[in-house]
Design an enzyme around this catalytic site. Structure first.
Site, PDB file in Angstrom:
ATOM      1  N   ARG A 123       0.813  -1.215   0.000  1.00  0.00           N
ATOM      2  CA  ARG A 123       0.000   0.000   0.000  1.00  0.00           C
ATOM      3  C   ARG A 123       0.849   1.269   0.000  1.00  0.00           C
ATOM      4  NH1 ARG A 123      -4.199  -2.801   4.359  1.00  0.00           N
ATOM      5  NH2 ARG A 123      -5.349  -4.001   2.765  1.00  0.00           N
ATOM      6  N   ARG A 187       7.405  -4.648  -5.440  1.00  0.00           N
ATOM      7  CA  ARG A 187       5.971  -4.595  -5.123  1.00  0.00           C
ATOM      8  C   ARG A 187       5.222  -5.758  -5.764  1.00  0.00           C
ATOM      9  NH1 ARG A 187       0.984  -1.398  -6.886  1.00  0.00           N
ATOM     10  NH2 ARG A 187      -0.093  -0.942  -4.913  1.00  0.00           N
ATOM     11  N   SER A 279      13.254  30.875   7.910  1.00  0.00           N
ATOM     12  CA  SER A 279      14.062  30.703   9.118  1.00  0.00           C
ATOM     13  C   SER A 279      13.344  31.361  10.281  1.00  0.00           C
ATOM     14  CB  SER A 279      15.441  31.341   8.914  1.00  0.00           C
ATOM     15  OG  SER A 279      16.100  31.518  10.142  1.00  0.00           O
ATOM     16  N   LYS A 285      16.190  34.438   4.632  1.00  0.00           N
ATOM     17  CA  LYS A 285      16.540  33.114   4.138  1.00  0.00           C
ATOM     18  C   LYS A 285      15.382  32.419   3.426  1.00  0.00           C
ATOM     19  CE  LYS A 285      19.451  30.441   6.002  1.00  0.00           C
ATOM     20  NZ  LYS A 285      20.021  29.387   6.870  1.00  0.00           N
ATOM     21  N   ASN A 287      15.382  28.639   2.688  1.00  0.00           N
ATOM     22  CA  ASN A 287      16.148  27.407   2.813  1.00  0.00           C
ATOM     23  C   ASN A 287      15.668  26.325   1.840  1.00  0.00           C
ATOM     24  OD1 ASN A 287      17.711  28.376   5.002  1.00  0.00           O
ATOM     25  ND2 ASN A 287      16.021  27.945   6.400  1.00  0.00           N
ATOM     26  N   ARG A 318      11.282 -20.941  13.165  1.00  0.00           N
ATOM     27  CA  ARG A 318      10.761 -19.611  13.471  1.00  0.00           C
ATOM     28  C   ARG A 318      11.692 -19.004  14.493  1.00  0.00           C
ATOM     29  NH1 ARG A 318       5.412 -19.478  15.663  1.00  0.00           N
ATOM     30  NH2 ARG A 318       5.649 -17.225  15.470  1.00  0.00           N
TER      31      ARG A 318
END
Length: 450
Positions: A123, A187, A279, A285, A287, A318
């Site tokens: 999923r 997948r 920031s 800034k 970023n 196991r």
């Protein structure tokens, strides 16, 4: 009682709010566990091992995860070491006395837990692959648009020879496509788990199955997973393959992010993120937040994958500890990589390319960026040793005098010190935009991959 992790991601902005977050929270894991139990009942009904009415009752109750308390399950999981044991007790009680015996019949806790984790991975990988596709399409556009946009190629952090931004973007895209191919293959191969107490399917035969080996395929079909060739309680190839694909994906996206982080430095500024982050202290800034979060994920992913690879060493039929050690790092790895794929799609779609800055940087080394080409041009005329001595001397002057290498070389030719070079087209030989080799055709070749 402490509440379980609900996947809000307060300390994980890289995956908070992503599809991966929605598919890996405790509620999502609970849903996968219930789906696994319901599918087991339906598969056994199809094989004639439990009444059809019982399978319908289990499916109906399991379809309502709200009837179950994840916090209570987490607390009671300590008693048996996994959450399946208390869940089976609650599910059996909720189904009622008539159909309760059909719940979890013949299975072991690891059958349900492994199957649920494969469902969770399946999923998560769906939207992750969608985001990788968004990313590669955006990078393909950048590569085509900037096929001939020249900038300095850098090796060991220093200017080397010119390259093109188109080739750089095509390289990023190639890695994303490699990641997509690996994630797609993994997948498609995620298996259900069904083996019973020790991987022999013995209980199903005891309950009346004429061919218990057919039951895992029926179970897998109910879930949309692959039928396992063998019970894989201690044969952890599926988890290791998943770990490898996720870690590779995080690393591939990390390469893109690291290049953007370097190129978006204030003093380089060849690219910038479409919407930089602010920031808390410096209003000026913007970023490169998307790149930062991807880079953070890429740094954590290898260690998480290492834990999953370590669980390949699982004893007996196991294991004690090896299987249990997988759950949290696998969830973290799915979250990190899913979040990184989302951020990479947004980063690529919004990336701004500053071609004029790239062009200006070609001159930072005073023409030395084409010294390789000049060496190749001069060696046949002057001899290799003499050409190297000349260029080394002129390179030193270019730095100390702040003058262009081509200008210094032209002076040498005009002063009749190097009459052998009078026929060389210096303008062409010293133009960095005319020394990109096969960058254009290589970009075209890379963009042929779909």
């Amino acid at each position: 009682m402490t509440s379980p992790d609900t996947g809000t991601g307060l300390l994980a902005p890289g995956w908070a709010g992503s599809p991966a977050a929605a598919e890996t929270g405790d509620d999502a894991v609970l849903r996968a566990l219930l789906d696994a139990e319901a599918a087991l009942a339906r598969a056994q009904a199809a094989a004639g091992l439990v009444p059809v009415e019982a399978a319908a009752a289990v499916t109906e109750v399991a379809a309502d995860p709200g009837r179950f308390d994840p916090a209570s399950l987490a607390e009671r999981a300590r008693g048996g070491g996994n959450p399946v044991i208390p869940l089976v007790a609650d599910l059996t009680r909720a189904v009622g006395e008539e159909h309760g015996p059909s719940v979890h019949r013949g299975a072991t806790s690891q059958d349900i837990m492994d199957t649920a984790m494969m469902l969770v991975a399946h999923r998560v990988l769906g939207p992750l692959l969608d985001d990788l596709d968004r990313c590669q399409r955006a990078l393909a556009v950048l590569a085509a648009e900037h096929r001939d946009t020249v900038l300095p190629g850098r090796t060991l952090t220093q200017h080397a020879v010119p390259t093109t931004f188109g080739l750089k973007a095509a390289g990023w895209r190639s890695l994303v496509l490699d990641a997509r191919d690996r994630a797609t293959a993994v997948r498609a191969s995620l298996p259900a788990q069904l083996g019973g107490a020790a991987g022999t399917l013995a209980a199903f035969t005891a309950y009346g199955a004429t061919d218990a080996t057919a039951l895992p395929a029926l179970y897998a079909r109910e879930l949309g997973l692959c039928p396992p060739a063998l019970p894989w309680h201690t044969l952890r190839t599926p988890v290791a393959d998943l770990a490898g694909a996720l870690a590779f994906t995080a690393g591939a996206l990390g390469k893109l992010a690291t290049d953007v982080l370097t190129s978006s430095r204030t003093e380089i500024a060849e690219v910038s993120e479409g919407s930089g982050g602010g920031s808390s202290a410096m209003p000026h800034k913007a970023n490169p937040v998307r790149s930062t979060l991807i880079a953070a994920a890429a740094r954590r992913a290898p260690q998480l994958a290492a834990t999953l690879y370590g669980s390949l060493v699982a004893e007996d039929e196991r294991p004690a500890g090896a299987w249990h050690a997988e759950w949290e790092p696998l969830r973290d790895l799915l979250r990190l990589t899913g979040g990184a794929a989302r951020d990479a799609a947004e980063l690529s779609e919004g990336l701004r390319v500053h071609a004029d800055v790239m062009r200006g940087h070609l001159g930072l080394t005073h023409g030395l960026i084409v010294s390789e080409r000049l060496s190749a041009e001069l060696a046949p005329v002057l001899g290799r040793g003499r050409a190297k001595e000349l260029l080394t001397r002129l390179a030193r002057r270019a730095y100390t005098e702040g003058r262009d290498l081509g200008e210094l070389l032209a002076e040498q030719i005009e002063s009749a010190e190097l009459p052998e070079l009078k026929d060389i087209d210096l303008a062409a030989a010293t133009d960095p935009t005319r020394y990109t080799g096969s960058a254009g055709p290589l970009t075209d070749r890379a963009l042929e991959r779909s």
